[in-house]
Write a protein that holds these residues in place. Sequence first.
Motif, short mmCIF file in Angstrom:
data_model
loop_
_atom_site.label_atom_id
_atom_site.label_comp_id
_atom_site.label_asym_id
_atom_site.label_seq_id
_atom_site.Cartn_x
_atom_site.Cartn_y
_atom_site.Cartn_z
N ASP A 43 0.81 -1.22 0.00
CA ASP A 43 0.00 0.00 0.00
C ASP A 43 0.85 1.27 0.00
N ALA A 44 1.89 1.29 0.82
CA ALA A 44 2.71 2.50 0.92
C ALA A 44 3.43 2.79 -0.39
N LEU A 45 3.87 1.74 -1.08
CA LEU A 45 4.56 1.93 -2.35
C LEU A 45 3.60 2.41 -3.42
N SER A 46 2.42 1.81 -3.48
CA SER A 46 1.41 2.25 -4.44
C SER A 46 1.05 3.71 -4.21
N LYS A 47 0.89 4.10 -2.96
CA LYS A 47 0.55 5.49 -2.62
C LYS A 47 1.64 6.43 -3.09
N GLN A 48 2.90 6.06 -2.88
CA GLN A 48 3.99 6.92 -3.29
C GLN A 48 4.07 7.06 -4.81
N ILE A 49 3.86 5.95 -5.52
CA ILE A 49 3.89 5.99 -6.98
C ILE A 49 2.81 6.93 -7.51
N LEU A 50 1.60 6.81 -6.97
CA LEU A 50 0.50 7.67 -7.41
C LEU A 50 0.78 9.13 -7.11
N GLU A 51 1.42 9.41 -5.99
CA GLU A 51 1.78 10.78 -5.65
C GLU A 51 2.80 11.33 -6.64
N ALA A 56 4.21 14.95 -7.32
CA ALA A 56 4.94 15.14 -6.07
C ALA A 56 6.44 15.18 -6.33
N SER A 57 7.15 16.00 -5.56
CA SER A 57 8.59 16.16 -5.71
C SER A 57 9.35 15.07 -4.96
N LEU A 58 10.51 14.71 -5.50
CA LEU A 58 11.40 13.75 -4.87
C LEU A 58 12.82 14.28 -4.90
N SER A 59 13.58 14.01 -3.85
CA SER A 59 15.01 14.24 -3.92
C SER A 59 15.62 13.13 -4.77
N MET A 60 16.84 13.31 -5.22
CA MET A 60 17.48 12.26 -6.01
C MET A 60 17.64 10.97 -5.19
N ALA A 61 17.92 11.10 -3.89
CA ALA A 61 18.04 9.91 -3.05
C ALA A 61 16.70 9.19 -2.96
N GLU A 62 15.61 9.95 -2.82
CA GLU A 62 14.28 9.34 -2.76
C GLU A 62 13.91 8.71 -4.10
N PHE A 63 14.31 9.37 -5.20
CA PHE A 63 14.07 8.83 -6.53
C PHE A 63 14.76 7.48 -6.69
N ALA A 64 16.02 7.40 -6.30
CA ALA A 64 16.77 6.14 -6.41
C ALA A 64 16.14 5.06 -5.55
N GLN A 65 15.70 5.43 -4.35
CA GLN A 65 15.06 4.46 -3.46
C GLN A 65 13.76 3.94 -4.05
#
Length: 402
Positions: A43-51, A56-65
């Motif tokens: 659920d958490a991953l699906s929510k993040q993908i939809l955001e 939604a903005s991501l840092s490069m570290a968050e993008f890689a993760q």
Amino acid sequence: MRVIGLISGTSVDGIDAALVEISGKDLDIEVTLLAGATYPYPDALSKQILEVCGGASLSMAEFAQLDDAIAYVFAQAAQNIQNGNPTAELIGSHGQNVYHRPPTDDLELPILDSGLKKIPNPKSKMGYSLQLGRGALIAHLTGIPTVNNFRAADIAVGGQGAPMVPAVDAYLLSHPDKHRCVQNIGGIGNVAYLPARQGNWLEDIRGWDTGPGNALLDLTVQHFTNGSKTYDQDGAWAATGTPCKALVDQWLSQDYFQQSPPKSTGRELFSFEYLQHCIADASAYELSTADLLATLTELTAASIVHSYRTFLPRMPDEVLLCGGGSRNLYLKQRLQATLEPVPVLTTDEAGVNADFKEAIAFAVLAYWRNLGIPGNLPQVTGAKKAVLLGDVHLPHNSKDAR
């Protein structure tokens, strides 16, 4: 060769995995589905993908993760689909699309004063498409050579990078005498027009994204249930409403529906912001939620039929549905009523599993990449030529690894 095809579409509801046995090359290709399954995202991953799809903005570290997290669940799906089945020799992974921009003539590129010679009138006519779930990590985790990033090569030669599967549809679903439309209804709808196998039929294949599939319907359900429901099962809620024809006609006049193919689209257009405009438009007609769902369902059906009547050389003899929308009984009913007398079937009835056809297609595209066979159709995507699709990643334990 045994190949696994993996894809998560714009609905972001899970990973479709298909394990298939493939032989032959193109016109003589034979594909046998050994196993197919859908593995939901956490659920958490699906929510993040939809955001992220929503801007939604991501840092490069968050993008890689995020890229690694998607690759990990794709690798899990590839491992799980092999349980109790023969081991796969190759994986074709479409990954998770998070951004798609078709080629455009009016995108200004930033001009940087680097001291280098400047290119006159720097405008980008090249599209951009990003699918997460890096193939190198999938290959590393599974120990199986993996092909991914299928859209990039088509885009590099001027194509839309979508739709990618009409070439596969041509070899699996064309008919000696019937002109067919294979209509995938995922988050976004796309069509492959397959003329009867006569004369130079391959040159007459066409395809494009027809517009919204399930995306706006799912967003509506999520919005009006505060997230307690994610989709309208069987279209049962929409079936209790009454579609507003005036609104459908208004929405169909918008630019994308009038644009000639080749064309492609995604959540970048048919987004929550788009839905908010639809809701605002609907307020003038005092529509209930069921009425709004029925009207948006009608938009999906009407946009499909409008594109056939406007852009096809002739209407098909039959339509074959696949994807999640093929299980929406109300949508299928409205599509049949709008297309009458053209029969609306599913690809199941033509011998290809409707739930896993897209995953099967990416298994075939990976198989073709392995054989050195181009996988795009320039007349579909607008590319200048046919090219090999996909980047090949070998596992670290491969004898061919460098």
